[in-house]
Motif scaffolding. Structure first.
Motif, PDB file in Angstrom:
ATOM      1  N   ILE A  93      -7.537  35.261  33.559  1.00 10.44           N
ATOM      2  CA  ILE A  93      -8.219  35.948  34.492  1.00 10.44           C
ATOM      3  C   ILE A  93      -6.894  36.338  34.762  1.00 10.44           C
ATOM      4  CG2 ILE A  93     -10.034  35.396  35.489  1.00 10.44           C
ATOM      5  CD1 ILE A  93      -8.775  34.238  37.821  1.00 10.44           C
ATOM      6  N   TYR A  94      -6.858  37.553  34.701  1.00 16.00           N
ATOM      7  CA  TYR A  94      -5.400  38.225  35.101  1.00 16.00           C
ATOM      8  C   TYR A  94      -5.860  39.858  35.921  1.00 16.00           C
ATOM      9  CZ  TYR A  94      -7.457  40.724  30.468  1.00 16.00           C
ATOM     10  OH  TYR A  94      -8.429  40.709  29.584  1.00 16.00           O
ATOM     11  N   ARG A  95      -5.500  39.623  37.557  1.00 16.69           N
ATOM     12  CA  ARG A  95      -5.166  40.553  38.147  1.00 16.69           C
ATOM     13  C   ARG A  95      -4.018  40.867  38.844  1.00 16.69           C
ATOM     14  NH1 ARG A  95      -8.621  38.461  42.651  1.00 16.69           N
ATOM     15  NH2 ARG A  95     -10.608  37.397  41.564  1.00 16.69           N
ATOM     16  N   PHE A  96      -3.759  42.267  38.668  1.00 17.37           N
ATOM     17  CA  PHE A  96      -2.274  42.722  39.342  1.00 17.37           C
ATOM     18  C   PHE A  96      -2.334  43.382  40.942  1.00 17.37           C
ATOM     19  CE2 PHE A  96      -2.925  42.286  34.802  1.00 17.37           C
ATOM     20  CZ  PHE A  96      -2.511  41.922  34.210  1.00 17.37           C
ATOM     21  N   ALA A  97      -1.233  42.725  41.356  1.00 18.43           N
ATOM     22  CA  ALA A  97      -1.227  43.368  42.414  1.00 18.43           C
ATOM     23  C   ALA A  97       0.778  43.326  43.103  1.00 18.43           C
ATOM     24  CB  ALA A  97      -1.746  43.116  43.377  1.00 18.43           C
ATOM     25  N   SER A 102      -1.532  41.018  47.337  1.00 17.98           N
ATOM     26  CA  SER A 102      -1.170  39.920  46.867  1.00 17.98           C
ATOM     27  C   SER A 102      -1.819  38.889  47.800  1.00 17.98           C
ATOM     28  CB  SER A 102      -0.399  38.995  46.058  1.00 17.98           C
ATOM     29  OG  SER A 102      -0.021  39.932  44.818  1.00 17.98           O
ATOM     30  N   MET A 106      -6.142  35.166  45.933  1.00 17.28           N
ATOM     31  CA  MET A 106      -5.640  36.000  44.434  1.00 17.28           C
ATOM     32  C   MET A 106      -4.783  34.898  43.886  1.00 17.28           C
ATOM     33  SD  MET A 106      -3.911  39.227  43.130  1.00 17.28           S
ATOM     34  CE  MET A 106      -3.055  39.194  42.012  1.00 17.28           C
ATOM     35  N   HIS A 110      -6.279  32.585  40.303  1.00 13.38           N
ATOM     36  CA  HIS A 110      -5.707  32.264  39.590  1.00 13.38           C
ATOM     37  C   HIS A 110      -5.139  30.979  38.877  1.00 13.38           C
ATOM     38  CE1 HIS A 110      -5.088  36.638  39.793  1.00 13.38           C
ATOM     39  NE2 HIS A 110      -4.981  36.617  38.164  1.00 13.38           N
ATOM     40  N   TYR A 155      -0.209  36.244  38.242  1.00  7.97           N
ATOM     41  CA  TYR A 155      -0.897  36.037  37.223  1.00  7.97           C
ATOM     42  C   TYR A 155       0.193  35.230  36.079  1.00  7.97           C
ATOM     43  CZ  TYR A 155      -2.289  37.269  32.084  1.00  7.97           C
ATOM     44  OH  TYR A 155      -2.391  36.831  30.622  1.00  7.97           O
ATOM     45  N   THR A 193      -8.549  44.031  29.141  1.00  9.39           N
ATOM     46  CA  THR A 193      -8.144  44.704  29.706  1.00  9.39           C
ATOM     47  C   THR A 193      -8.542  46.516  28.884  1.00  9.39           C
ATOM     48  OG1 THR A 193      -7.134  44.885  26.571  1.00  9.39           O
ATOM     49  CG2 THR A 193      -6.376  43.365  28.119  1.00  9.39           C
ATOM     50  N   LYS A 195     -11.011  47.074  29.983  1.00  9.87           N
ATOM     51  CA  LYS A 195     -11.955  47.457  32.025  1.00  9.87           C
ATOM     52  C   LYS A 195     -10.516  47.667  32.373  1.00  9.87           C
ATOM     53  CE  LYS A 195     -14.582  44.313  32.592  1.00  9.87           C
ATOM     54  NZ  LYS A 195     -14.474  42.471  33.204  1.00  9.87           N
ATOM     55  N   MET A 196      -9.782  47.679  32.211  1.00 10.98           N
ATOM     56  CA  MET A 196      -7.888  48.639  32.987  1.00 10.98           C
ATOM     57  C   MET A 196      -8.015  49.797  32.837  1.00 10.98           C
ATOM     58  SD  MET A 196      -6.277  43.968  33.133  1.00 10.98           S
ATOM     59  CE  MET A 196      -4.475  45.904  33.100  1.00 10.98           C
TER      60      MET A 196
END
Ligand SMILES: NC(=O)c1ccc[n+]([C@@H]2O[C@H](COP(=O)([O-])OP(=O)(O)OC[C@H]3O[C@@H](n4cnc5c(N)ncnc54)[C@H](OP(=O)(O)O)[C@@H]3O)[C@@H](O)[C@H]2O)c1
Length: 249
Positions: A93-97, A102, A106, A110, A155, A193, A195-196
């Protein structure tokens, strides 16, 4: 069309996260090359579609569902897979913040999916490979594990942990015939990706020498190579498949 050389004939391969993107591509390719593939994911409908695609081209595959954020489910997956010769730890999974956004949740999820699940699968499946004297593990990492990427501290840290474990496991199992390597991927056009948003993908892709995102098949080639006997003297390596890093200046 002439049949491809069945490089993985007689082998069983577990590919995690094989219901989409890079994992789906790796599962289909390994099946086309003769492996019996355990297709893993959570979505049973997409899992069944990947199995059907593999079978349509003469391959053998079956689906096992497991949520890799749950350690009990990970161990259930290992048990359901049985003895395998190839393990591709692809699910991720990859979520960015930024730091301020964060959360503990989260960070934990990860680490659970990207680092703890591969650890538990290696622990459950690789001793069997070592006892049989052969096997290969390929772990999916990212350029963001070694290069600062905006918003990717959590991530990147989870994948940096996976890269470090890759080297430790290579040492732990190498003398008994098991190779353990990682692929550090650049940006790839996958359901995750896409979806992003196209903008996010192309902006990361601009930071590569090739100036474009990869197609999943380009990452799959590296995975299959590292899993194959052609990479027989490669272990503990993190193969950079990131589209190249631009020079400064
Ligand atoms: N795409 C990129 O640009 C890129 C770049 C560098 C590295 N990578 C790495 O490459 C790997 C694959 O990425 P991708 O873009 O192909 O992924 P994706 O399109 O988002 O698909 C993710 C896959 O992982 C599975 N998955 C996610 N969370 C899971 C969970 N908790 N339990 C079980 N399965 C789970 C999904 O299964 P279900 O949907 O069935 O639940 C799906 O099969 C990841 O490890 C990623 O970090 C990707």
């Amino acid at each position: 069309m002439p049949q491809e050389f069945q490089e993985f004939a007689g082998a069983t391969a577990l590919v995690t996260g094989a219901t989409a993107g890079i994992g789906r591509g790796a599962a289909l390719r390994l099946a086309a090359l003769g492996a019996e593939v355990v297709v893993h994911g959570r979505d049973a409908d997409r899992g069944a579609r990947v199995v059907a695609e593999a079978e349509a081209t003469g391959g053998r595959a079956r689906f096992v569902a497991a949520d890799l954020s749950d350690p009990g489910d990970v161990l259930h997956l290992a048990e359901a897979a049985g003895a395998v010769d190839v393990l591709v730890n692809n699910a991720g999974i990859y979520r960015f913040a930024g730091a301020a956004d964060s959360t503990a949740e989260m960070f934990d999820v990860h680490m659970a999916v990207n680092a703890r699940a591969p650890l538990l699968l290696v622990g459950a499946l690789v001793p069997g490979m070592a006892a049989r004297g052969r096997g290969a593990v390929v772990n999916l990492s990212t350029l963001a594990a070694s290069v600062p990427a905006r918003g990717a501290a959590v991530y990147g840290a989870s994948k940096a942990a996976l890269e470090l474990m890759t080297r430790v496991w290579a040492d732990e199992f190498g003398a008994r015939g098991v190779r353990v390597n990682a692929v550090a991927s650049g940006p790839v056009r996958t359901p995750g990706t896409v979806k992003m948003g196209e903008k996010a993908l192309t902006s990361v892709a601009r930071a590569t020498v090739l100036d474009r995102p990869a197609e999943p098949e380009e990452i799959v080639e590296a995975i299959v190579f590292l899993a194959s006997a052609r990479a027989g003297y490669i272990t503990g390596a993190v193969l950079d498949v990131s589209g190249g890093r631009p020079a400064i200046g």
